[in-house]
Motif scaffolding. Structure first.
Motif, PDB file in Angstrom:
ATOM      1  N   THR B 255       2.250  -7.283   2.654  1.00 18.83           N
ATOM      2  CA  THR B 255       1.545  -8.216   3.528  1.00 18.83           C
ATOM      3  C   THR B 255       0.094  -8.238   3.083  1.00 18.83           C
ATOM      4  O   THR B 255      -0.479  -7.175   2.807  1.00 18.83           O
ATOM      5  CB  THR B 255       1.624  -7.762   5.000  1.00 18.83           C
ATOM      6  OG1 THR B 255       2.994  -7.566   5.341  1.00 18.83           O
ATOM      7  CG2 THR B 255       1.004  -8.782   5.941  1.00 18.83           C
ATOM      8  N   GLN B 256      -0.452  -9.452   2.950  1.00 19.11           N
ATOM      9  CA  GLN B 256      -1.857  -9.500   2.571  1.00 19.11           C
ATOM     10  C   GLN B 256      -2.684  -9.795   3.816  1.00 19.11           C
ATOM     11  O   GLN B 256      -2.360 -10.668   4.625  1.00 19.11           O
ATOM     12  CB  GLN B 256      -2.086 -10.593   1.530  1.00 19.11           C
ATOM     13  CG  GLN B 256      -3.425 -10.418   0.828  1.00 19.11           C
ATOM     14  CD  GLN B 256      -3.752 -11.614  -0.035  1.00 19.11           C
ATOM     15  OE1 GLN B 256      -3.830 -12.732   0.446  1.00 19.11           O
ATOM     16  NE2 GLN B 256      -3.943 -11.356  -1.319  1.00 19.11           N
ATOM     17  N   VAL B 257      -3.756  -9.028   3.948  1.00 18.04           N
ATOM     18  CA  VAL B 257      -4.576  -9.114   5.148  1.00 18.04           C
ATOM     19  C   VAL B 257      -6.014  -9.365   4.735  1.00 18.04           C
ATOM     20  O   VAL B 257      -6.506  -8.757   3.778  1.00 18.04           O
ATOM     21  CB  VAL B 257      -4.487  -7.804   5.958  1.00 18.04           C
ATOM     22  CG1 VAL B 257      -5.332  -7.885   7.219  1.00 18.04           C
ATOM     23  CG2 VAL B 257      -3.045  -7.482   6.313  1.00 18.04           C
ATOM     24  N   GLU B 258      -6.693 -10.239   5.477  1.00 18.98           N
ATOM     25  CA  GLU B 258      -8.109 -10.457   5.183  1.00 18.98           C
ATOM     26  C   GLU B 258      -8.953  -9.710   6.201  1.00 18.98           C
ATOM     27  O   GLU B 258      -8.695  -9.759   7.402  1.00 18.98           O
ATOM     28  CB  GLU B 258      -8.448 -11.948   5.239  1.00 18.98           C
ATOM     29  CG  GLU B 258      -9.868 -12.216   4.748  1.00 18.98           C
ATOM     30  CD  GLU B 258     -10.258 -13.684   4.886  1.00 18.98           C
ATOM     31  OE1 GLU B 258      -9.783 -14.487   4.067  1.00 18.98           O
ATOM     32  OE2 GLU B 258     -11.016 -13.995   5.814  1.00 18.98           O
ATOM     33  N   SER B 259      -9.932  -8.996   5.659  1.00 19.18           N
ATOM     34  CA  SER B 259     -10.851  -8.278   6.534  1.00 19.18           C
ATOM     35  C   SER B 259     -12.209  -8.236   5.844  1.00 19.18           C
ATOM     36  O   SER B 259     -12.280  -8.012   4.627  1.00 19.18           O
ATOM     37  CB  SER B 259     -10.342  -6.864   6.779  1.00 19.18           C
ATOM     38  OG  SER B 259     -11.272  -6.151   7.549  1.00 19.18           O
ATOM     39  N   GLY B 268       5.118  -2.865   2.478  1.00 21.89           N
ATOM     40  CA  GLY B 268       6.022  -2.720   3.614  1.00 21.89           C
ATOM     41  C   GLY B 268       6.296  -4.046   4.290  1.00 21.89           C
ATOM     42  O   GLY B 268       5.537  -5.010   4.148  1.00 21.89           O
ATOM     43  N   ASP B 269       7.442  -4.111   5.000  1.00 23.69           N
ATOM     44  CA  ASP B 269       7.804  -5.334   5.722  1.00 23.69           C
ATOM     45  C   ASP B 269       7.352  -5.210   7.166  1.00 23.69           C
ATOM     46  O   ASP B 269       7.755  -4.288   7.865  1.00 23.69           O
ATOM     47  CB  ASP B 269       9.321  -5.545   5.661  1.00 23.69           C
ATOM     48  CG  ASP B 269       9.747  -5.901   4.249  1.00 23.69           C
ATOM     49  OD1 ASP B 269       9.186  -6.858   3.694  1.00 23.69           O
ATOM     50  OD2 ASP B 269      10.620  -5.187   3.703  1.00 23.69           O
ATOM     51  N   ASP B 295     -13.099  -2.017 -10.594  1.00 23.54           N
ATOM     52  CA  ASP B 295     -12.089  -1.469 -11.486  1.00 23.54           C
ATOM     53  C   ASP B 295     -11.313  -0.319 -10.856  1.00 23.54           C
ATOM     54  O   ASP B 295     -11.530   0.841 -11.159  1.00 23.54           O
ATOM     55  CB  ASP B 295     -12.791  -0.997 -12.780  1.00 23.54           C
ATOM     56  CG  ASP B 295     -11.780  -0.487 -13.787  1.00 23.54           C
ATOM     57  OD1 ASP B 295     -10.616  -0.945 -13.736  1.00 23.54           O
ATOM     58  OD2 ASP B 295     -12.150   0.396 -14.583  1.00 23.54           O
ATOM     59  N   VAL B 296     -10.426  -0.660  -9.935  1.00 27.02           N
ATOM     60  CA  VAL B 296      -9.638   0.401  -9.299  1.00 27.02           C
ATOM     61  C   VAL B 296      -8.157   0.056  -9.293  1.00 27.02           C
ATOM     62  O   VAL B 296      -7.402   0.514  -8.455  1.00 27.02           O
ATOM     63  CB  VAL B 296     -10.103   0.671  -7.856  1.00 27.02           C
ATOM     64  CG1 VAL B 296     -11.382   1.466  -7.855  1.00 27.02           C
ATOM     65  CG2 VAL B 296     -10.257  -0.640  -7.102  1.00 27.02           C
ATOM     66  N   GLY B 297      -7.748  -0.781 -10.219  1.00 29.52           N
ATOM     67  CA  GLY B 297      -6.330  -1.139 -10.292  1.00 29.52           C
ATOM     68  C   GLY B 297      -5.909  -1.911  -9.065  1.00 29.52           C
ATOM     69  O   GLY B 297      -6.644  -2.786  -8.591  1.00 29.52           O
ATOM     70  N   ASN B 298      -4.731  -1.526  -8.501  1.00 29.35           N
ATOM     71  CA  ASN B 298      -4.238  -2.268  -7.338  1.00 29.35           C
ATOM     72  C   ASN B 298      -4.706  -1.650  -6.020  1.00 29.35           C
ATOM     73  O   ASN B 298      -4.207  -1.976  -4.972  1.00 29.35           O
ATOM     74  CB  ASN B 298      -2.713  -2.361  -7.392  1.00 29.35           C
ATOM     75  CG  ASN B 298      -2.078  -0.996  -7.328  1.00 29.35           C
ATOM     76  OD1 ASN B 298      -2.777   0.017  -7.498  1.00 29.35           O
ATOM     77  ND2 ASN B 298      -0.779  -0.960  -7.083  1.00 29.35           N
ATOM     78  N   TRP B 350      -8.216   2.759  -1.065  1.00 33.92           N
ATOM     79  CA  TRP B 350      -6.985   3.429  -0.683  1.00 33.92           C
ATOM     80  C   TRP B 350      -5.794   2.699  -1.285  1.00 33.92           C
ATOM     81  O   TRP B 350      -5.871   1.490  -1.579  1.00 33.92           O
ATOM     82  CB  TRP B 350      -6.875   3.524   0.830  1.00 33.92           C
ATOM     83  CG  TRP B 350      -6.721   2.206   1.518  1.00 33.92           C
ATOM     84  CD1 TRP B 350      -5.560   1.558   1.783  1.00 33.92           C
ATOM     85  CD2 TRP B 350      -7.766   1.353   1.997  1.00 33.92           C
ATOM     86  NE1 TRP B 350      -5.810   0.365   2.407  1.00 33.92           N
ATOM     87  CE2 TRP B 350      -7.149   0.213   2.554  1.00 33.92           C
ATOM     88  CE3 TRP B 350      -9.176   1.447   2.016  1.00 33.92           C
ATOM     89  CZ2 TRP B 350      -7.887  -0.839   3.128  1.00 33.92           C
ATOM     90  CZ3 TRP B 350      -9.896   0.408   2.582  1.00 33.92           C
ATOM     91  CH2 TRP B 350      -9.255  -0.716   3.131  1.00 33.92           C
ATOM     92  N   SER B 351      -4.719   3.404  -1.465  1.00 35.15           N
ATOM     93  CA  SER B 351      -3.518   2.829  -2.067  1.00 35.15           C
ATOM     94  C   SER B 351      -2.802   1.922  -1.071  1.00 35.15           C
ATOM     95  O   SER B 351      -2.771   2.215   0.126  1.00 35.15           O
ATOM     96  CB  SER B 351      -2.594   3.978  -2.489  1.00 35.15           C
ATOM     97  OG  SER B 351      -1.276   3.521  -2.540  1.00 35.15           O
ATOM     98  N   PRO B 352      -2.219   0.829  -1.529  1.00 33.78           N
ATOM     99  CA  PRO B 352      -1.468  -0.070  -0.630  1.00 33.78           C
ATOM    100  C   PRO B 352      -0.300   0.647   0.048  1.00 33.78           C
ATOM    101  O   PRO B 352       0.184   0.219   1.096  1.00 33.78           O
ATOM    102  CB  PRO B 352      -0.933  -1.164  -1.554  1.00 33.78           C
ATOM    103  CG  PRO B 352      -1.654  -1.010  -2.837  1.00 33.78           C
ATOM    104  CD  PRO B 352      -2.206   0.367  -2.918  1.00 33.78           C
ATOM    105  N   LYS B 353       0.155   1.748  -0.573  1.00 32.31           N
ATOM    106  CA  LYS B 353       1.260   2.535   0.006  1.00 32.31           C
ATOM    107  C   LYS B 353       0.782   3.381   1.178  1.00 32.31           C
ATOM    108  O   LYS B 353       1.578   3.835   1.985  1.00 32.31           O
ATOM    109  CB  LYS B 353       1.820   3.488  -1.060  1.00 32.31           C
ATOM    110  CG  LYS B 353       2.595   2.832  -2.171  1.00 32.31           C
ATOM    111  CD  LYS B 353       3.256   3.936  -2.998  1.00 32.31           C
ATOM    112  CE  LYS B 353       4.091   3.396  -4.128  1.00 32.31           C
ATOM    113  NZ  LYS B 353       3.307   2.816  -5.232  1.00 32.31           N
TER     114      LYS B 353
END
Lengths: 287, 365
Positions: B255-259, B268-269, B295-298, B350-353
């Protein structure tokens, strides 16, 4: 050195100011009368009721006579019966008051305290009025035709004991109420939780925990019962004689102060024993 | 823990004159499980426990205990026992008689009672104190007596109402482990009430997080901590950073969130729709500092103004404020030696996970 002595002096004056009045009060109104009564009990009496200040054991020999011992025995017995009835009436009353809601609680306590604060003699005269031959009870019974002649209620042992139970009940309710109210509600829940039916809960938890309250109440009722004289005077009409009447007579009509003093010392000795026994018991029950 | 239901709560509700203490609660408790009701004071956890014990009558709903509806049963007839918060030991009875109280009421043969009581005393290690009165024991010892007095009856379920609340921290930690081991040894179902989230995480098989009479989430410790389902749970359990946002893209598995005018991807779903306001929740230990935001990847990156650091022994708490004015706490091991000046702009990621999405509100109101 000088400092220390002035400090001591100051401490003495502070002590004099704080506990001085109390000490004086106690000596004047407690120690002195007590000592006087005890010494009086070893004095003699002249033909006109005057006190002869000479050591004698005659008073104590007199009170050992069967007639006085019988009155004493009757007094102890009556006080015991009175205490039993007072306990039977006061316990449920206090138990209900202790667990009731705030409003019922206040009403029940007021119900016991307001009469208690009303002059005792006044209440005794009221009982006389109600129980006499042409009093409320007899008028009612005669009116209904239930009895042909007025019942003799007044001037019997029953009337005396009734008056005593009536007068003494608040003295038992108050310590019991305080005691029962102090029992933590979670103890009662714990008892139920562990399988106690309401009856078992009373026998195994509430009653054992209320024994200190009962003991205090018994002392507060039994001792005044032993000494009471005006109730027996008014409701017993000279027919129901207990030790209190005898003592009061010695100081009034019979004018035998030394003998009255000896009787008083005897009863005081008995009550002291009772209080000592109570202290021993409460110490054992102290948890 | 097996699948046999020990207690079923069906639509359980309790209202006190104006307030609803417990609201339509549905819950199954399984045999041999250590279940904890966790929540702030007034959330209905103790009321629920008292209804199961039989001290409170439900306004609506049912309590099914071991397959039987126990609506009409008074507390003394229910096959549950309670360990009370204030111990509620009988002050006039010795420790041995306190423990034997329930068995004596059941009229068991004397030798049986003696054996069972001895066993319970050994189990809670009170051998030297059996003849004493409760007033002669310390808090921890009283607690053991309370536990022994309850478990000696071998109830189907043991109810514990904040039993360690009155103990000091060190003793509490010891007793937590002891209780946990005791529960595993005996295999009795425990229902434990506490407001201490750490205690709940330490001891429970499953945790029921409650708030204002409602169940917020039911799950094992890891689920409750790692994937809180509501903002209330995220906020109440452990430390967390709550960042407000709006869903921009709802993809497959993310899920993409704007903040703060930046977009963040969370794995996650989630049931949130595009345009819906929600909260990103990241634990302080899952955030790293970064020198180069580009430059922090994903990883998801944000910049904040450094406010202060708090030294807590093995860790340093770094406190920042993000562009939206939300406080961000980052826990880093002390030995990493990271140091910043107040007022400095600091990048973190922080990691998306390692983040979850929860609702925008602070629990139901």
């Amino acid at each position: 050195m000088k400092n220390q002595s002035s400090f001591k002096k100051r401490r003495l004056s502070v002590m004099g100011m704080t506990i001085g009045p109390m000490t004086a009060w106690t000596v004047l109104f407690f120690v002195f009368p007590l000592a006087y009564i005890v010494s009086l009990s070893f004095c003699g009496r002249d033909a006109y009721g005057g006190i002869v200040y000479a050591f004698t054991l005659k008073n104590y020999q007199t009170l050992a006579k069967p007639v006085y011992m019988q009155v004493l025995g009757k007094t102890l017995r009556m006080s015991l019966i009175v205490t039993c009835f007072v306990t039977l009436i006061a316990y449920p009353y206090a138990a209900i008051a202790a667990r009731a809601g705030k409003r019922v609680q206040n009403a029940l306590i007021a119900g016991i305290m307001v009469p208690f604060w009303t002059n005792a003699l006044l209440r005794i005269y009221a009982i006389m009025n109600i129980t006499s031959a042409n009093g409320l009870i007899n008028t009612f019974l005669l009116g209904l035709g239930l009895v042909k002649e007025p019942l003799q209620i007044l001037y019997t042992d029953f009337a005396v004991m009734f008056g005593m139970v009536y007068t003494m009940t608040p003295l038992m309710v108050m310590p019991l109420y305080a005691n029962l109210q102090k029992i933590d509600g979670s103890l009662l829940e714990a008892g139920r939780d562990l399988g106690a039916s309401p009856a078992a809960l009373f026998l195994k938890v509430i009653f054992p925990l209320s024994i200190p309250g009962i003991v205090s109440g018994v002392i507060l009722v039994y001792i005044p019962s032993m000494f009471s004289f005006y109730i027996a005077d008014a409701l017993g009409g000279g027919k129901s004689i207990i030790i209190g009447n005898v003592i009061s007579n010695q100081f009034s009509t019979s004018k035998n102060w030394p003998f009255g003093a000896a009787l008083a010392v005897l009863v005081m000795g008995l009550s002291t024993l009772l209080i000592l026994a109570k202290n021993l018991l409460t110490k054992k029950l102290d948890y | 823990m097996d699948n046999e239901k020990m207690i079923e709560l069906v639509g359980l509700t309790k209202t006190f004159s104006q307030t609803t203490a417990v609201n339509n609660m549905n819950l199954d408790v399984y045999r041999g499980e250590f279940l904890t009701f966790l929540g702030p004071s007034g959330c209905g956890k103790t009321t629920t426990l008292r209804m199961i014990a039989g001290f409170e009558e439900p306004t609506a709903g049912q309590i099914i205990l071991g397959g039987k509806n126990c609506e009409a049963l008074p507390p003394e007839k229910r096959d549950v026992n309670t360990v009370f918060q204030n111990y509620a030991l009988f002050p006039h009875l010795s420790i041995r008689d306190n423990i034997a109280f329930g068995l004596k009421l059941k009229k068991l043969p004397k030798p049986t009672i003696r054996d069972k009581v001895e066993q319970a005393i050994c189990l809670v290690k009170l051998e030297e104190h059996v003849a004493k009165k409760p007033s002669q024991l310390s808090g921890g010892q009283k607690q053991r007596v309370a536990i022994a007095r309850a478990i000696v009856n071998e109830p189907k379920v043991l109810l514990l109402d904040e039993p360690l609340g009155a103990l000091d921290l060190k003793l509490r930690k010891e007793m937590q482990l002891e209780l946990k081991h005791l529960q595993k040894t005996l295999g009795i179902t425990f229902i434990y009430v506490t407001h201490d989230q750490e205690e709940a995480l330490t001891m429970s098989d499953r945790i029921v997080v409650m708030n204002r009479g409602n169940i917020e989430q039911v799950g094992v410790s890891e689920e409750i901590y790692e994937s809180p389902r509501t903002r209330f749970v995220a906020d109440f359990i452990g430390e967390t950073n709550l960042i407000a946002g709006v869903v921009t893209i709802k993809g497959a598995g993310f899920t993409q969130v704007e903040s703060c005018r930046k977009r963040y991807s969370i794995e996650g779903d989630y049931p949130y729709r595009t345009g819906e306001a929600l909260t990103i929740c990241v634990r302080p230990e899952n955030i790293h500092f970064t020198r180069n935001i580009a430059d922090v990847g994903n990883y998801n990156c944000m910049e904040g103004i450094y406010e202060e650091s708090v030294y807590v022994g093995n860790m340093v708490k770094h406190i920042l404020r993000n562009p939206a004015g939300e406080t961000i706490t980052i826990n880093r091991l002390t030995r990493k030696g990271e140091h910043f000046e107040p007022g400095q702009a600091v990048g973190f990621c922080w990691s998306p996970k390692r983040a979850v999405l929860v609702d925008a509100q602070a629990g139901p109101t």
